[in-house]
Design a protein around this motif. Structure first.
Motif, PDB file in Angstrom:
ATOM      1  N   ALA A   1       0.599  -1.008   0.023  1.00  0.00           N
ATOM      2  CA  ALA A   1      -0.078   0.003  -0.078  1.00  0.00           C
ATOM      3  C   ALA A   1       0.888   1.068  -0.084  1.00  0.00           C
ATOM      4  CB  ALA A   1      -0.951  -0.141   1.271  1.00  0.00           C
ATOM      5  N   ASP A   2       0.917   1.940  -1.151  1.00  0.00           N
ATOM      6  CA  ASP A   2       1.803   2.907  -1.312  1.00  0.00           C
ATOM      7  C   ASP A   2       1.119   4.400  -0.744  1.00  0.00           C
ATOM      8  OD1 ASP A   2       4.254   4.152  -2.620  1.00  0.00           O
ATOM      9  OD2 ASP A   2       2.574   5.013  -3.661  1.00  0.00           O
ATOM     10  N   THR A   3      -0.259   4.567  -0.963  1.00  0.00           N
ATOM     11  CA  THR A   3      -0.532   5.822  -0.625  1.00  0.00           C
ATOM     12  C   THR A   3      -2.096   5.757  -0.089  1.00  0.00           C
ATOM     13  OG1 THR A   3       0.644   7.082  -2.392  1.00  0.00           O
ATOM     14  CG2 THR A   3      -1.439   8.074  -1.734  1.00  0.00           C
ATOM     15  N   VAL A   4      -2.801   6.279   0.725  1.00  0.00           N
ATOM     16  CA  VAL A   4      -4.027   6.316   1.281  1.00  0.00           C
ATOM     17  C   VAL A   4      -4.639   7.478   1.045  1.00  0.00           C
ATOM     18  CG1 VAL A   4      -5.401   5.904   3.167  1.00  0.00           C
ATOM     19  CG2 VAL A   4      -3.470   4.416   3.007  1.00  0.00           C
ATOM     20  N   LEU A   5      -5.600   7.575   0.291  1.00  0.00           N
ATOM     21  CA  LEU A   5      -6.364   9.204   0.087  1.00  0.00           C
ATOM     22  C   LEU A   5      -7.935   8.987   0.507  1.00  0.00           C
ATOM     23  CD1 LEU A   5      -5.149   9.629  -3.639  1.00  0.00           C
ATOM     24  CD2 LEU A   5      -4.403  10.885  -1.596  1.00  0.00           C
TER      25      LEU A   5
END
Length: 152
Positions: free
Chosen positions: A32-36
């Protein structure tokens, strides 16, 4: 269960107050690279999150997206793949042109209970966050989609 998120990423997701669901399976070497998170995106009164999963060495990525409401059906693509989720039942992964994609990509129908929240697999090019990588195979996308589970 393998949910590759940092404690900070999990805290951000849980801050929305939505039931958080993520895949218990992701292909090898994906993280998981990014959480928006967003509220009221696209003129819809809803809460949303996106979790971007990437394999940087293979230049592949996908998103698991959630929305609390304001969703609609996805038009069928030229190729469809069956999803049979033990949690959400039967659905379909479509392969076609969706969102901002300039070439065929992968996008699942929304999964979820009748009143939401809803979840789906999003392939490359559909949203700006996925513009610089390539898709996993449709079979991997189905496997990821079928593994979506609620977090405790």
């Amino acid at each position: 269960m393998v949910i590759k998120l940092t404690p900070t990423q999990l805290k951000v997701l849980r801050s929305l107050g939505l039931k958080v669901a993520l895949p218990s399976y992701v292909p090898p070497s994906f993280n998981a690279d990014t959480v928006l998170v967003s509220a009221g995106r696209e003129n819809v009164d809803s809460l949303r999150y996106l979790v971007v999963y990437q394999n940087l060495s293979a230049d592949k990525c996908f998103v698991i997206e959630s929305a609390s409401g304001g969703i609609g059906d996805l038009p069928s693509g030229p190729r469809s793949y069956s999803i049979n989720s033990p949690i959400f039942g039967k659905s379909v992964l479509e392969q076609g042109l969706y969102g901002n994609a300039k070439q065929p990509t992968l996008l699942s129908q929304w999964l979820g209970e009748e009143n939401g929240p809803f979840y789906r697999f999003v392939g490359t090019g559909v949203i700006p966050e996925l513009s610089n990588c390539s898709n996993v195979t449709p079979q991997e996308a189905v496997k990821v989609s079928q593994s979506i589970r609620y977090l405790n």
